[in-house]
Design an enzyme around this catalytic site. Sequence first.
Site, short mmCIF file in Angstrom:
data_model
loop_
_atom_site.label_atom_id
_atom_site.label_comp_id
_atom_site.label_asym_id
_atom_site.label_seq_id
_atom_site.Cartn_x
_atom_site.Cartn_y
_atom_site.Cartn_z
N ASP A 1 -10.64 1.40 -4.94
CA ASP A 1 -9.35 1.92 -5.39
C ASP A 1 -8.61 2.67 -4.29
O ASP A 1 -7.38 2.60 -4.20
CB ASP A 1 -9.59 2.85 -6.60
CG ASP A 1 -8.29 3.34 -7.22
OD1 ASP A 1 -7.40 2.50 -7.45
OD2 ASP A 1 -8.16 4.56 -7.47
N ASP B 1 0.91 -1.13 0.00
CA ASP B 1 0.00 0.00 0.00
C ASP B 1 0.95 1.19 0.00
O ASP B 1 1.56 1.50 1.03
CB ASP B 1 -0.88 0.03 1.25
CG ASP B 1 -1.85 1.18 1.20
OD1 ASP B 1 -1.42 2.30 0.86
OD2 ASP B 1 -3.05 0.99 1.48
N HIS B 2 1.11 1.83 -1.14
CA HIS B 2 2.23 2.77 -1.25
C HIS B 2 2.09 3.97 -0.31
O HIS B 2 3.05 4.65 -0.03
CB HIS B 2 2.45 3.21 -2.70
CG HIS B 2 1.49 4.23 -3.20
ND1 HIS B 2 0.24 3.91 -3.66
CD2 HIS B 2 1.58 5.58 -3.32
CE1 HIS B 2 -0.38 5.01 -4.04
NE2 HIS B 2 0.41 6.05 -3.85
N GLU C 1 -7.99 14.25 -5.31
CA GLU C 1 -7.17 14.17 -6.53
C GLU C 1 -7.75 15.07 -7.60
O GLU C 1 -8.97 15.08 -7.82
CB GLU C 1 -7.13 12.74 -7.05
CG GLU C 1 -6.43 11.79 -6.11
CD GLU C 1 -6.20 10.46 -6.80
OE1 GLU C 1 -5.11 10.27 -7.33
OE2 GLU C 1 -7.13 9.65 -6.82
N HIS D 1 -5.81 2.92 1.05
CA HIS D 1 -5.08 4.11 1.52
C HIS D 1 -5.79 4.83 2.68
O HIS D 1 -5.17 5.17 3.68
CB HIS D 1 -4.86 5.09 0.37
CG HIS D 1 -4.23 4.49 -0.85
ND1 HIS D 1 -3.29 3.49 -0.78
CD2 HIS D 1 -4.40 4.72 -2.18
CE1 HIS D 1 -2.91 3.15 -2.00
NE2 HIS D 1 -3.58 3.88 -2.87
C1 BG6 Z 1 -3.41 4.51 -6.39
C2 BG6 Z 1 -4.76 4.56 -7.06
O1 BG6 Z 1 -3.34 3.45 -5.48
O2 BG6 Z 1 -3.19 5.74 -5.68
C3 BG6 Z 1 -4.85 5.74 -8.00
O3 BG6 Z 1 -4.96 3.36 -7.78
C4 BG6 Z 1 -4.51 7.02 -7.26
O4 BG6 Z 1 -6.17 5.83 -8.56
C5 BG6 Z 1 -3.19 6.89 -6.53
O5 BG6 Z 1 -4.45 8.06 -8.23
C6 BG6 Z 1 -2.94 8.08 -5.63
O6 BG6 Z 1 -1.66 8.00 -5.11
P1 BG6 Z 1 -0.83 9.31 -4.74
O7 BG6 Z 1 0.45 8.79 -4.18
O8 BG6 Z 1 -0.66 10.07 -6.03
O9 BG6 Z 1 -1.66 10.06 -3.76
#
Ligand code: BG6
Length: 535
Positions: free
Chosen positions: A278, A220-221, A259, A283
Site C-alpha cells: 500500500d 502516485d499522488h 499515519e 510512496h
Molecule cells: C494511499 C494509501 O495511497 O496513501 C492510504 O492507499 C494512505 O492507505 C494514503 O492512507 C496516505 O496519503 P496521504 O496523502 O494522506 O499521506
Amino acid sequence: MKCLLTKAFPEGKSGVLEFPTMNVSETETCTLDSTTAKIAPTAVVIFGATGDLTQRKIIPAFYHLQKNCQIPDGCAIIGYARRPKTDEEFRCELKTSLDQFSHTQPVDDAVWRQLAPHIYYHQADIESPDGYRTLAERLQRLPESAAFGGNCLFYLATAPNYFGTIAENLGRAGLAPREDSRDVRRLIVEKPFGEDLTSARRLNQSLHQFFPEKAIFRIDHYLGKETVQNLLYFRFGNSIYEPLWNRRYIDHIQITVAEKIGVGARGGYYDAAGATRDMLQNHLFQLLTLIAMEPPASLDAESIRDEKVKVLRSIPISKPEELLKRSVRAQYGDGLLDGQHISAYRKEQRVAPDSTTETYVALRLEVDNWRWAGVPFYLRTGKGLYRQFTEINVVYHRPPAVLFAAICGPKLRRNCLRIRIQPGEGIHLNFNAKVPGKSMIQLVDMNFRYREDFSDYLPEAYERLMVDALIGESTLFTRRDEVEQAWQWVDRLHDAWAGENRKDLPLYPFGSMGPDEADHLLNRDGRYWAPVLDD
Ligand code: BG6
C-alpha cells in the site's frame, strides 16, 4: 467551464489579472501560468464515478482548478458507473461530498454553479462493450463536444481488477489513441498498480495493447505534493547541499510516513495489501528515488524518470536471511486515538481474525552506487501511530569531538537536515552552537516553513496531477519500468517473509510510535530514529 481569464492572455504568456465582472469573488486575483494555458478542451471520463476517490479527491480537484481558473471552456466531466442516476442527481451527490471533502472551506457555490453544468453521468456496466459504444455516441452529443472534439482523458478510479477490461473496451469502441488521428486519448491509472511483479507486468501488457506508454499516466499522488516536487528544486537549485549529498558527508537517511488513522472501512483491500504494497512499493520508494537520484540531464519527464529507475536498480536484493534481519513488520493492537479506545487490526471490518498482514513496516536498505555505497537508508511507514507526518531526515557524519570532548563528552551531535513533507511543510537544518554564558554546546535549528515564506495557496496533489495529465506532462507519473523494478524488490521481501511462516506478528499499541523492533533496527547500528517533533 467558463473562465474569463483563460482568454485574456495569449497562449504561453503568464500574468496576474483582476477580473471585475465575474460573480466568483470580486476582489480575487487569478494567475494564468504557461502550464494552464496549454490545456486543450477535453472530455474527462471517470470510471468508478460513484466511488470514494471521485468524491474525496477527483471532484474536489476539479472544483479547485475551476476556482483557480485553470480549466478552459469546452471541457466536460463524464462519470461512468453502473447505478441508475440522472445527471442532476449525480451533480447533487457530488456537491454534498464536495462540501465534506474540499480542503478549502466553505465551498464557493458560485464556482460550483460554473462547474456543475459540465458534469454528466453515463450509466453503464464496466464490463459490457455496449456501455463504451454508447459512451462514444454520448461524447459526440454533449454541448461541449464541438470544443473538445475527440480529446479524452479516461480516469480509471475503479477496483484494479477492472483496469485491463476498461482499457480493452475503450480500445474496441474506438476510444484509444490512433496513429491516423490527432485526437488526444490518455489514460490515468490509479494505484495499486498490480500486487506483485507478475500482475504488474500483466497489467502493463494489457494496457499497452491499446494505449502506448506515453498515453498512460500512473498515479502516485505523493509525486503531486508540492513538497515532494520541491525535493528536486532544493537539491539541484542550490549549490550548498549537493556537494555534501553523498557518502563522504552523509551517515544515513531516514524516510518516515507515519499515519494516525487505522484501516477504517478499507479492511477488504488492505488485508490483501499491507503496508508494504500500500505504501512502501510506491510512496516511500518514490521519495527514496528523489532523494538519491543523480542530477538529470534535463527536467523533461524521461530524463528524470531514467535517473529514478537507476536508483531502484541500484538497490541490491539481499538473501532472504539478510532481508529478514533488515526488515521489521508489525500490526497494531488495541490502543487509543485522541483518547478513544481503538480495536486491534485483526478486529477491523473485513480483516481476517488471524491476519498476518503488516500495518507497519520498517527496513534498512542500501543504494549500491558510487554516491551512496555504505550509506544506509532506513524506511518506515505504519498506520495507527501516535502522529501523522511524512518526513525525510538526512543525517550527516558526526563531527570529530576533539576540541569539545571536555564539555560534551566524546560524541558531538550530528547535523541533520529535516525535510518535512507534511504537515507543517518545511526544511530545518540543525547545527551545534555555544550556549550563551556557559561552556556548553547545544543543537539549534535553522528553519524554513512554507506557510511563512509562501503565502500562496498550496494546491492538493490531485490538482497538479490532473493538470499534468491534461497537458500530457508525465514527469510526476510513474513509468512502467519504475513500477516493475519496485515490485521486483518488494516481491523478494514478501518471499522472505513468506518463508518465515509466522502465525502472529509483533503488536504495537494503536497510538504508539510503532514496534520496539523498529527502534532496534537502528540502535544496533548505533543510530536512532530522529525524534518526533511537534508540528
Ligand atoms: C494511499 C494509501 O495511497 O496513501 C492510504 O492507499 C494512505 O492507505 C494514503 O492512507 C496516505 O496519503 P496521504 O496523502 O494522506 O499521506
